[in-house]
Design a protein around this motif. Structure first.
Motif, short mmCIF file in Angstrom:
data_model
loop_
_atom_site.label_atom_id
_atom_site.label_comp_id
_atom_site.label_asym_id
_atom_site.label_seq_id
_atom_site.Cartn_x
_atom_site.Cartn_y
_atom_site.Cartn_z
N SER A 181 -2.81 -6.47 -3.70
CA SER A 181 -2.17 -6.54 -2.52
C SER A 181 -1.50 -5.39 -1.88
CB SER A 181 -1.24 -7.72 -2.71
OG SER A 181 -0.26 -7.40 -3.62
N ASP A 182 -1.72 -4.34 -2.56
CA ASP A 182 -0.92 -2.99 -2.16
C ASP A 182 -1.72 -2.52 -0.99
OD1 ASP A 182 -0.12 -0.50 -1.49
OD2 ASP A 182 -0.63 0.33 -3.46
N PRO A 183 -1.48 -2.65 0.48
CA PRO A 183 -2.05 -2.20 1.48
C PRO A 183 -2.26 -0.71 1.80
CG PRO A 183 -0.01 -3.30 2.29
CD PRO A 183 -0.14 -3.29 0.63
N ILE A 184 -1.20 -0.17 1.32
CA ILE A 184 -1.09 1.34 1.35
C ILE A 184 -1.96 1.95 0.45
CG2 ILE A 184 0.54 3.37 1.52
CD1 ILE A 184 2.77 1.19 2.23
N ASN A 186 -0.99 3.43 -2.43
CA ASN A 186 -0.42 4.69 -2.81
C ASN A 186 0.37 4.38 -4.28
OD1 ASN A 186 -0.41 6.62 -1.04
ND2 ASN A 186 0.70 5.39 0.69
N LYS A 187 -0.62 3.86 -5.31
CA LYS A 187 0.03 3.64 -6.46
C LYS A 187 0.37 4.90 -7.17
CE LYS A 187 0.68 1.15 -10.30
NZ LYS A 187 1.84 0.12 -10.06
N GLN A 188 -0.49 5.91 -7.08
CA GLN A 188 -0.17 7.40 -7.58
C GLN A 188 1.18 7.74 -7.32
OE1 GLN A 188 -1.85 8.84 -10.12
NE2 GLN A 188 -0.02 9.90 -10.45
N VAL A 189 1.30 7.72 -5.76
CA VAL A 189 2.74 8.05 -5.53
C VAL A 189 3.58 7.32 -6.13
CG1 VAL A 189 4.25 8.37 -3.59
CG2 VAL A 189 1.56 8.76 -3.37
N TYR A 190 3.72 5.96 -6.13
CA TYR A 190 4.56 5.11 -6.73
C TYR A 190 5.03 5.58 -8.29
CZ TYR A 190 5.96 1.14 -9.68
OH TYR A 190 6.42 0.28 -10.68
N SER A 191 3.90 5.96 -9.04
CA SER A 191 3.96 6.32 -10.51
C SER A 191 4.78 7.70 -10.43
CB SER A 191 2.60 6.35 -10.88
OG SER A 191 2.06 5.07 -11.03
N ASP A 192 4.46 8.52 -9.46
CA ASP A 192 5.06 9.95 -9.67
C ASP A 192 6.72 9.73 -9.27
OD1 ASP A 192 2.82 11.16 -10.16
OD2 ASP A 192 2.38 11.61 -7.91
N PRO A 218 12.64 9.67 4.02
CA PRO A 218 13.57 8.57 2.93
C PRO A 218 13.16 7.26 3.51
CG PRO A 218 14.93 10.48 3.68
CD PRO A 218 13.84 10.62 4.35
N LYS A 219 12.88 6.86 4.68
CA LYS A 219 12.52 5.62 5.04
C LYS A 219 11.01 5.04 4.72
CE LYS A 219 12.46 2.84 9.37
NZ LYS A 219 12.41 2.69 10.62
N TYR A 220 10.16 6.12 4.92
CA TYR A 220 8.64 5.71 4.41
C TYR A 220 8.63 5.72 3.15
CZ TYR A 220 3.74 6.50 3.70
OH TYR A 220 2.63 6.37 3.14
N LEU A 221 9.21 6.63 2.22
CA LEU A 221 9.07 6.24 1.04
C LEU A 221 9.79 5.09 0.24
CD1 LEU A 221 8.24 8.57 -1.22
CD2 LEU A 221 10.59 9.14 -1.93
N SER A 222 11.01 4.70 0.83
CA SER A 222 11.62 3.36 0.39
C SER A 222 10.50 2.11 0.86
CB SER A 222 12.91 3.13 1.22
OG SER A 222 13.95 4.12 0.92
N HIS A 223 9.98 2.45 1.86
CA HIS A 223 8.96 1.19 2.35
C HIS A 223 7.79 1.19 1.37
CE1 HIS A 223 6.71 -1.32 4.73
NE2 HIS A 223 5.65 -0.57 4.62
N PHE A 225 7.63 2.31 -1.86
CA PHE A 225 7.98 1.85 -3.14
C PHE A 225 8.09 0.49 -3.04
CE2 PHE A 225 10.73 0.89 -6.59
CZ PHE A 225 10.33 1.79 -7.47
N SER A 226 8.84 -0.27 -1.94
CA SER A 226 9.41 -1.68 -1.75
C SER A 226 7.82 -2.47 -2.05
CB SER A 226 9.92 -2.06 -0.62
OG SER A 226 11.47 -1.51 -0.79
N VAL A 227 6.89 -1.98 -1.09
CA VAL A 227 5.50 -2.39 -1.07
C VAL A 227 4.97 -2.67 -2.55
CG1 VAL A 227 3.24 -2.41 -0.06
CG2 VAL A 227 5.07 -2.15 1.42
N VAL A 228 4.94 -1.61 -3.13
CA VAL A 228 4.23 -1.49 -4.28
C VAL A 228 4.75 -2.01 -5.46
CG1 VAL A 228 3.23 0.09 -6.43
CG2 VAL A 228 3.08 0.48 -3.72
N ARG A 229 6.33 -1.94 -5.71
CA ARG A 229 6.91 -2.47 -6.59
C ARG A 229 7.66 -3.99 -6.50
NH1 ARG A 229 8.17 -1.17 -12.02
NH2 ARG A 229 9.95 -2.37 -12.70
#
Length: 298
Positions: A181-184, A186-192, A218-223, A225-229
């Motif tokens: 369900s991760d539409p972005i 960016n799992k690798q970015v999340y893991s990093d 910061p806003k994009y990164l927070s979004h 992370f919330s989508v993936v996690r």
């Protein structure tokens, strides 16, 4: 006794039936006295053994396989007629738990290629060996199980706690997998990001620091992370700090103020408030509750 399915020894998967409690037998923490230690030859007839290494590397031979289990890794041994024994000397420390479970018609483990059929049969599968994504959280649970045993809790409580530890590992491994369900994507970015937080746990980590490190706002990164996690980045940072602090409180002799500094709190009062808000206990009360452990040397 469940039998292990013959076949390749690579990528072996342990099988556990859903909706069944494990039967807890015993547990403890082992610390080698020197780098000349080697695991003794000991039988494992009817028990499973779960091992989580906290320091060094454990070199263990079992069922004609050699396992090298390093800090932050786990190993699950199934019942068999074989002995487990060391094949190389090294210093290490690890937590261990023994348990049994009624497997009915299922084998104890299968090759990865055969795992899908068992997943359809109301089973969940774990790689026999791997990295624990959040080892502090799991070790705290293993310490809590020992505390329950020392305080003479009934079997049903011990069995439930043992089951919770194995399913905690399962949940951690599952949560690390990419979500469909991760539409972005960016799992690798999340893991990093997760790796960055764990490597810098002793710092006062701000979302802006992480954003600067990866070149995002910061806003994009927070979004992202919330989508993936499924949780906010700010909450995750705090949870990682509290998990690390919980482990240090229960498994080391460092002072509360030293531990506060190690997880990035310059103010003891802020650390105590944050810790109590998450765990329901002050750091001192937590240590008094869970600092006991069953320690073994050989």
């Amino acid at each position: 006794m469940p039998n292990s399915k013959a076949g390749t020894k690579k990528d072996q998967m342990m099988i556990f039936p859903e909706n069944k409690l494990f039967h807890y037998l015993r547990s403890g923490k082992f610390v080698a006295l020197s780098s000349d230690w080697k695991h003794a030859s000991l039988p494992l007839r009817f028990d499973y053994e779960l091992i989580v290494v906290t320091e060094g590397t454990l070199f263990l031979r079992y069922m004609d396989e050699d396992f090298s289990v390093s800090e932050g890794e786990y190993l699950i041994l199934p019942p068999s007629g074989d002995n487990r024994s060391g094949f190389k000397k090294a210093y290490c420390s690890f937590y261990w738990s023994h348990f049994t479970i009624d497997m009915e018609q299922f084998p104890a483990r299968v090759s990865k290629e055969d795992s899908a059929a068992y997943q359809r049969a109301s089973c969940y599968l774990l790689p026999q060996k791997g990295t624990v994504p959040r080892p502090q959280r799991m070790i705290v649970q293993m310490k809590q199980l020992q505390d329950l045993e020392r305080n003479n809790y009934p079997d049903i409580t011990l069995n439930a706690a043992m089951t919770a530890i194995v399913t905690e590992l399962y949940g951690q491994l599952l949560s690390e997998l990419p979500k469909d369900s991760d539409p972005i994507g960016n799992k690798q970015v999340y893991s990093d990001i997760v790796d960055y937080i764990r490597l810098n746990i002793s710092e006062n980590i701000k979302i802006s620091d992480i954003a600067n490190a990866f070149g995002y706002s910061p806003k994009y990164l927070s979004h992202l992370f919330s989508v993936v996690r499924g949780t906010s980045l700010k909450q995750f940072i705090l949870s990682q700090k509290i998990e690390t602090a919980s482990y240090l409180l229960s498994d080391t002799d460092q002072t509360v103020s030293e531990i506060a500094a190690l997880v990035g709190f310059s103010d003891m009062h802020n650390f105590s408030r944050a810790f109590k808000r998450v765990t329901g206990l002050t750091p001192t009360a937590y240590r008094n509750t869970y600092a006991k452990r069953l320690l073994y040397h050989t």
